[in-house]
Motif scaffolding. Structure first.
Motif, mmCIF file in Angstrom:
data_model
loop_
_atom_site.group_PDB
_atom_site.id
_atom_site.type_symbol
_atom_site.label_atom_id
_atom_site.label_comp_id
_atom_site.label_asym_id
_atom_site.label_seq_id
_atom_site.Cartn_x
_atom_site.Cartn_y
_atom_site.Cartn_z
ATOM 1 N N GLN A 86 -36.372 -4.385 -38.967
ATOM 2 C CA GLN A 86 -37.738 -5.072 -39.143
ATOM 3 C C GLN A 86 -38.087 -6.065 -37.981
ATOM 4 O OE1 GLN A 86 -37.077 -7.604 -42.400
ATOM 5 N NE2 GLN A 86 -37.447 -5.927 -44.060
ATOM 6 N N ALA B 36 -42.037 -12.420 -47.680
ATOM 7 C CA ALA B 36 -40.937 -11.859 -47.257
ATOM 8 C C ALA B 36 -39.886 -12.447 -48.408
ATOM 9 C CB ALA B 36 -40.486 -12.142 -46.020
ATOM 10 N N VAL B 37 -39.022 -11.525 -48.468
ATOM 11 C CA VAL B 37 -37.762 -11.999 -49.564
ATOM 12 C C VAL B 37 -36.195 -11.601 -48.603
ATOM 13 C CG1 VAL B 37 -38.844 -11.412 -51.483
ATOM 14 C CG2 VAL B 37 -37.569 -9.654 -50.785
ATOM 15 N N SER B 38 -35.518 -12.389 -48.906
ATOM 16 C CA SER B 38 -33.954 -12.222 -48.493
ATOM 17 C C SER B 38 -33.934 -11.987 -46.770
ATOM 18 C CB SER B 38 -33.659 -11.066 -49.212
ATOM 19 O OG SER B 38 -32.036 -11.018 -49.147
ATOM 20 N N THR B 39 -33.457 -10.769 -46.549
ATOM 21 C CA THR B 39 -33.463 -10.556 -44.940
ATOM 22 C C THR B 39 -34.484 -10.864 -44.256
ATOM 23 O OG1 THR B 39 -31.277 -9.681 -45.290
ATOM 24 C CG2 THR B 39 -32.630 -9.247 -43.197
ATOM 25 N N GLY B 40 -35.446 -10.186 -45.152
ATOM 26 C CA GLY B 40 -37.037 -10.352 -44.617
ATOM 27 C C GLY B 40 -37.259 -11.611 -44.501
ATOM 28 N N ILE C 178 -45.451 -7.604 -44.690
ATOM 29 C CA ILE C 178 -44.591 -7.866 -45.978
ATOM 30 C C ILE C 178 -43.194 -7.244 -45.469
ATOM 31 C CG2 ILE C 178 -44.312 -7.055 -48.253
ATOM 32 C CD1 ILE C 178 -47.310 -6.663 -48.241
ATOM 33 N N LEU C 179 -42.142 -8.102 -45.602
ATOM 34 C CA LEU C 179 -40.827 -7.643 -45.337
ATOM 35 C C LEU C 179 -39.888 -7.834 -46.460
ATOM 36 C CD1 LEU C 179 -40.691 -10.020 -41.776
ATOM 37 C CD2 LEU C 179 -41.005 -7.296 -42.021
ATOM 38 N N SER C 180 -39.201 -6.892 -46.734
ATOM 39 C CA SER C 180 -38.586 -6.696 -47.902
ATOM 40 C C SER C 180 -36.911 -7.181 -47.602
ATOM 41 C CB SER C 180 -38.341 -5.120 -48.309
ATOM 42 O OG SER C 180 -37.607 -4.288 -47.435
ATOM 43 N N GLY C 181 -36.206 -7.298 -48.612
ATOM 44 C CA GLY C 181 -34.573 -7.599 -48.358
ATOM 45 C C GLY C 181 -33.849 -6.351 -48.110
ATOM 46 N N GLY C 182 -32.621 -6.826 -47.711
ATOM 47 C CA GLY C 182 -31.599 -5.776 -47.454
ATOM 48 C C GLY C 182 -31.169 -5.921 -46.007
#
Length: 141
Positions: free
Chosen positions: A19, A38-42, A8-12
């Motif tokens: 990551q 994942a979302v955004s940058t993830g 699981i990769l978050s944003g930012g």
């Protein structure tokens, strides 16, 4: 139910390169995710991971993030930046000009006041990110 390895990769944006390095460590340990969320940058990292065979993933993550941190050919370097914090000058450059691997700044609304012009509400053009990902994500499958 069988166990699965899920990443699981978050944003930012600040987390993106981190990551990539974390995935590299997992990869070196032979831990390959079976599912990605994942979302955004993830999601950018997830595309690079899921969109390439395991043996190419780390090198493509390196390629993407090495390019992302490099200055563009048009790097904004005002004379006073020698005395100003480099993080602040980079933030100002990103605000005014964008970031070469991610986006170009747009100035919406200026032309949309003219009759017959489309309303332009986006402040960033993400075409550089799309083009960069198209080069690094294996579309053959």
């Amino acid at each position: 139910m069988a166990e699965q390895t899920i990443l699981i990769l978050s944003g930012g944006n600040a987390l993106g390169a981190y990551q990539g390095g974390a995935y590299e460590t997992l990869h070196e340990q032979g831990i390959l995710p079976e599912q990605l969320f994942a979302v955004s940058t993830g999601a950018v990292n997830a595309a690079l991971i899921a969109g390439n065979p395991p043996e190419k993933r780390v090198s493509f993550l390196h390629s993407f993030w090495d390019t992302a941190v490099r200055d563009g050919a048009w790097a904004f370097r005002p004379a006073w930046t020698a005395t100003w914090d480099s993080k602040r000058s980079r933030a100002l450059q990103s605000l005014l000009l964008g970031s070469p691997a991610f986006y170009r700044a747009r100035f919406p609304g200026l032309l949309s006041v003219l009759p017959g012009m489309l309303i332009d509400s986006g402040i960033y053009d993400l075409a550089p990110l799309r083009e960069h990902l198209e080069r690094l994500v294996d579309s053959t499958g």
